[in-house]
Structure formats: C-alpha cells, structure tokens
Design an enzyme around this catalytic site. Structure first.
Site, PDB file in Angstrom:
ATOM      1  N   ALA A  11       1.179  -1.134   0.225  1.00  0.00           N
ATOM      2  CA  ALA A  11       0.050   0.305  -0.005  1.00  0.00           C
ATOM      3  C   ALA A  11       0.978   1.208  -0.136  1.00  0.00           C
ATOM      4  O   ALA A  11       0.364   2.436  -0.770  1.00  0.00           O
ATOM      5  CB  ALA A  11      -0.554   0.178   1.506  1.00  0.00           C
ATOM      6  N   GLU A  51      10.544   3.208   6.096  1.00  0.00           N
ATOM      7  CA  GLU A  51      10.730   2.316   6.839  1.00  0.00           C
ATOM      8  C   GLU A  51      11.411   0.967   8.039  1.00  0.00           C
ATOM      9  O   GLU A  51      12.493   1.417   7.755  1.00  0.00           O
ATOM     10  CB  GLU A  51      10.728   1.273   5.150  1.00  0.00           C
ATOM     11  CG  GLU A  51      10.326  -0.284   5.109  1.00  0.00           C
ATOM     12  CD  GLU A  51       9.639  -1.001   5.932  1.00  0.00           C
ATOM     13  OE1 GLU A  51       9.452  -1.780   7.116  1.00  0.00           O
ATOM     14  OE2 GLU A  51       8.611  -0.168   6.104  1.00  0.00           O
ATOM     15  N   GLN A  52      10.691   0.930   8.493  1.00  0.00           N
ATOM     16  CA  GLN A  52      11.365   0.733  10.098  1.00  0.00           C
ATOM     17  C   GLN A  52      12.117  -0.322   9.176  1.00  0.00           C
ATOM     18  O   GLN A  52      13.482  -0.659  10.469  1.00  0.00           O
ATOM     19  CB  GLN A  52      10.094   0.377  10.671  1.00  0.00           C
ATOM     20  CG  GLN A  52       9.570  -1.010  10.714  1.00  0.00           C
ATOM     21  CD  GLN A  52       8.537  -1.535  12.041  1.00  0.00           C
ATOM     22  OE1 GLN A  52       9.120  -0.692  12.892  1.00  0.00           O
ATOM     23  NE2 GLN A  52       7.256  -2.405  11.697  1.00  0.00           N
ATOM     24  N   ARG A  94       4.603 -12.298  -3.635  1.00  0.00           N
ATOM     25  CA  ARG A  94       4.559 -11.138  -2.994  1.00  0.00           C
ATOM     26  C   ARG A  94       5.903 -10.007  -3.319  1.00  0.00           C
ATOM     27  O   ARG A  94       5.911  -8.957  -3.204  1.00  0.00           O
ATOM     28  CB  ARG A  94       3.964 -11.265  -1.200  1.00  0.00           C
ATOM     29  CG  ARG A  94       4.186  -9.985  -0.658  1.00  0.00           C
ATOM     30  CD  ARG A  94       4.041 -10.075   0.172  1.00  0.00           C
ATOM     31  NE  ARG A  94       2.784 -10.595   0.814  1.00  0.00           N
ATOM     32  CZ  ARG A  94       1.490 -10.004   0.846  1.00  0.00           C
ATOM     33  NH1 ARG A  94       1.462  -8.743   0.768  1.00  0.00           N
ATOM     34  NH2 ARG A  94       0.389 -10.398   1.260  1.00  0.00           N
ATOM     35  N   TYR A 149      -2.479 -21.471  -5.380  1.00  0.00           N
ATOM     36  CA  TYR A 149      -1.899 -21.206  -6.759  1.00  0.00           C
ATOM     37  C   TYR A 149      -0.446 -20.912  -7.136  1.00  0.00           C
ATOM     38  O   TYR A 149       0.163 -20.963  -5.736  1.00  0.00           O
ATOM     39  CB  TYR A 149      -2.994 -20.127  -6.629  1.00  0.00           C
ATOM     40  CG  TYR A 149      -2.465 -19.102  -5.740  1.00  0.00           C
ATOM     41  CD1 TYR A 149      -1.364 -18.481  -5.748  1.00  0.00           C
ATOM     42  CD2 TYR A 149      -3.418 -18.820  -4.480  1.00  0.00           C
ATOM     43  CE1 TYR A 149      -1.090 -17.411  -4.749  1.00  0.00           C
ATOM     44  CE2 TYR A 149      -3.209 -17.963  -3.893  1.00  0.00           C
ATOM     45  CZ  TYR A 149      -1.673 -16.726  -3.637  1.00  0.00           C
ATOM     46  OH  TYR A 149      -1.808 -16.420  -2.665  1.00  0.00           O
ATOM     47  N   ASP A 209      -3.362  -2.180   5.411  1.00  0.00           N
ATOM     48  CA  ASP A 209      -3.739  -2.557   6.790  1.00  0.00           C
ATOM     49  C   ASP A 209      -4.171  -1.412   7.611  1.00  0.00           C
ATOM     50  O   ASP A 209      -4.833  -1.674   8.594  1.00  0.00           O
ATOM     51  CB  ASP A 209      -2.829  -3.923   7.364  1.00  0.00           C
ATOM     52  CG  ASP A 209      -2.287  -5.053   5.756  1.00  0.00           C
ATOM     53  OD1 ASP A 209      -4.087  -5.354   5.413  1.00  0.00           O
ATOM     54  OD2 ASP A 209      -2.198  -5.903   6.601  1.00  0.00           O
TER      55      ASP A 209
END
Length: 397
Positions: A11, A30-31, A104, A209, A287
């Site tokens: 996101a 970003e951590q 991902r 999948y 999220d």
C-alpha cells in the site's frame, strides 16, 4: 506539496508510485533495515491489476505473474469440485484487466522499481507524530525527524499512525495460517491447468495457486489456533504439525503439504475499519485503515485501491487544501471497504461449515454467488474513477 508515507509495504509503495506518476514526490519511511523477500503468494484481482497497469506495471506483471484459468471451490475430503469460475481471457475481456497470482516479493520489487530510490528511507521506525495546523512532524527511533504537509500511515495492522485516529486493539480470530511455497515439479497435477484452488472443510480451508511464472506453487492453510497468537510473517512452523492438522483431507492437499521444505505460521488478527479515516493532515491506507482476514484475497487489492484513490485526491490539492482532499478520500473509501469487509465476514463463516445442512445450502448457492458476473461488484470496480464521481463499475455487457 510534501508527502510522507510511513511504511514501504504494497500500500505504501503504491501511494508513492501513484503520486510520482503525477509528478508529486513522496518520501517513504520504513522501519526495516532492508527490503527482503517477505511472504509468499498473493492474488491480485482485476480491481487492483487495472490500477497497477496504469502505474506502468503491465509488462512487468506479465513476466513475473501467472494468469490462472479458473478459480475452483472444492470439497475437503474427496476433492470434488463444487464450483468453477472461469478467469483467464474471459475475465480480462469482461473487466479490462487480468486476474493474477504473483509472489509478493515480485510485486513489491516491481512497485519499488517505479520510485526514485532516494525517496525510500530504511531503518526509520516512526515512534511519534506531532500534527500542527499547517504541517506534521514525524519522529523516528533513531532520533531523526521529518516534516510534511500530509502524512500517510501505511504501517500495517499495528500502525502508529492509526492511533491518532482511533483507539482500539487488534482482534484475534482464533485461527492461524500456515504459508508455504513448493517447486512446481513436485506437484505437477496442480500446475498442468493453472488455477486458484480452494478446498473448504469443517473449521478450516486450504488454498493454493501457481506463482513466479508457474515455477512455484504457493499455499495457505488455516487451522484453529486456540491461544497460539504469534504475529509474524517469518515465524517458523512445522510441516509435520500442519500435516497433522489436516487428517482425512484429500490427497492433493496432503501431498502439497508434504512436499514443502518449510512453512511459516502466524495468528490471524483484524480490526474494524477506521470510522474516521483522516485528521487534519494525517490519513491511513491498507492494513493501517482496515486489516482484513485473508478469506477473500482482497487485502493487497484493497490497499492498492486505497493508495490510488488517495493519490488521486491529493494530486489536485495544495498544502492549504489537504484537509478537504483527505475528507473526500475517506468518503469514497468508507462504503467500498464496508462492502468488501461484509464479503470477507461471509467467507469466514461459509468457508468453514461442518458437513450438514448449512454446508449443503452453501454448496447449492455457489454458482449464483461465485460466477464471474456475480463478482462484477468486486472485480469491475475502478477506485480511481470513484474519486471523480464517474461510474465506478467497469465491465463489458
């Protein structure tokens, strides 16, 4: 306009990429100290792929993803097919975008490639947010700070940014999920006709999948978890424990589990969607706004929808008009997310019926509810069009 995005997941990177496409620079914090290969497969339905294509990922997705021929619902014990929704060409023709299954890490890397790498700052864990009338100051664990006209929280289910908008806690589902990835040549029967296959059973279900151009098969297996509540993508599970949790299941699911070298396991939590999406200059996406249980393959897709809708709202804004842009963003996303979350809640119940009248009624209703046209409300939705007030559903007659 200065935009700060907290979180470099799907996101967050999509927000930055959508803004960058319009010439608006966003700084991403970003951590993690490095962006590695996290997670396994995800499904990207047409409501998300059409947006990713507009960002410039058409060719990239074609080279790394798999376009499954169908989505199949099957019975847990004998593997009998209960429902089959055709995807492939028919889905793409109907909705103007394909249905993809993808690793991902491949999607994350593709989104990262759309950005100026100098705008992505690693090792920056946000610990506090100070919101003023005209700007927002972020404070990080390393002592550094950043100032922006608008801050986007895309920092996950335990979002620091979300705490500015709502006071709540993550809700435990009582379920855990195992994930694994298996080389396709170990389970050839599952890759000859690429499909998303979902076996429904008492109290749990199993999904698999192909991903990575068909070289790998990704699977997700739910199990009742009682008090096991560990929340981490990287917590190691035991293949033997997973196999023991699926006694009496059909041969294909058990063979796929047995073919895995390793699995990860984590407890499933969610929250209600935020009722208040934004404050004066702070908002949330993905999220951070509406963590969903993975019972409908919409977590990543809805984060992508959020990101593109938010960017569209901000692109026309000035630093002065940010509050109005954020208000509009919340308005267009609230009803959409409510509809999707109801779909997820229904799946949570329906996927896990014990054999009996409810299960039989569910199976009879599947063709009506899960046919391709029956999913037009989901797959045909265009989040970018919704912002401008245009008809949000896009599909051929």
């Amino acid at each position: 306009m200065r935009v700060a995005v907290v979180g470099a997941g799907i996101a967050g990177l999509t927000v930055a990429a959508a803004l960058s496409r319009a010439g608006v620079r966003a700084e991403v914090f970003e951590q993690a100290d490095e962006l590695g290969e996290v997670g396994a497969g995800i499904q990207i339905s047409p409501n998300a792929t059409r947006l990713l294509h507009r960002l410039g990922l058409t060719e990239r997705l074609r080279t790394v993803a798999v376009r499954p021929n169908a989505l199949e619902m099957r019975r847990w014990d004998d593997g009998r097919t209960l429902m089959r929704t055709t995807l492939g060409d028919q889905c793409e023709e109907m909705f103007g975008a394909p249905y993809y299954t993808v690793h991902r890490a491949d999607l994350h890397g593709a989104l990262l490639g759309l950005l100026d790498q100098r705008t992505v700052h690693l090792g920056r864990r946000c610990v506090a947010v100070d919101e003023g009338e005209d700007e927002v100051r972020l404070r990080f664990a390393d002592g550094s700070t950043a100032v922006a006209d608008v801050v986007v929280g895309a920092d996950g289910i335990h979002s620091v940014i979300r705490k500015l908008l709502v006071s709540d806690t993550a809700r435990y589902s009582g379920q855990s999920v195992y994930r694994g990835v298996v080389p396709a040549d170990r389970v050839e029967s599952l890759v000859q006709q690429p499909a998303v296959r979902i076996w429904l059973g008492p109290g749990q279900h199993f999904v698999c999948y192909p991903i990575s151009q068909g070289r790998l098969v990704s699977f997700v297996a739910t199990t009742p978890a009682d008090e096991w509540r560990t929340e981490s993508w990287t917590t190691e599970g035991e293949v033997s424990d997973l196999l023991a949790a699926y006694p009496g299941w059909n041969d294909e699911t058990r063979q796929l589990i047995a073919a895995a070298d390793r699995v990860t396991r984590w407890a499933l939590h969610d929250r209600e969607a935020v009722a208040r999406w934004s404050s004066h200059r702070v908002t949330v996406a993905g999220d951070s706004a509406h963590p969903m249980l993975p019972f409908g393959a919409q977590g990543a897709a809805q984060g992508i929808e959020d990101a593109v809708a938010l960017a569209r709202c901000l692109i026309a804004a000035t630093p002065v008009s940010v509050p109005e842009a954020l208000r509009h963003y919340g308005e267009v996303r609230t009803s959409r997310i409510a509809t999707v979350q109801e779909f997820i809640r229904n799946n949570t119940r329906n996927h896990h019926h014990s054999d009996g009248p409810e299960q039989e009624s569910r199976d009879r209703a599947m063709d009506e509810n899960w046919g391709l046209r029956g999913q037009s409300w989901l797959y045909g939705y265009d989040a970018e069009r919704s912002v401008s007030g245009e008809p949000a559903l896009v599909m051929t007659p």
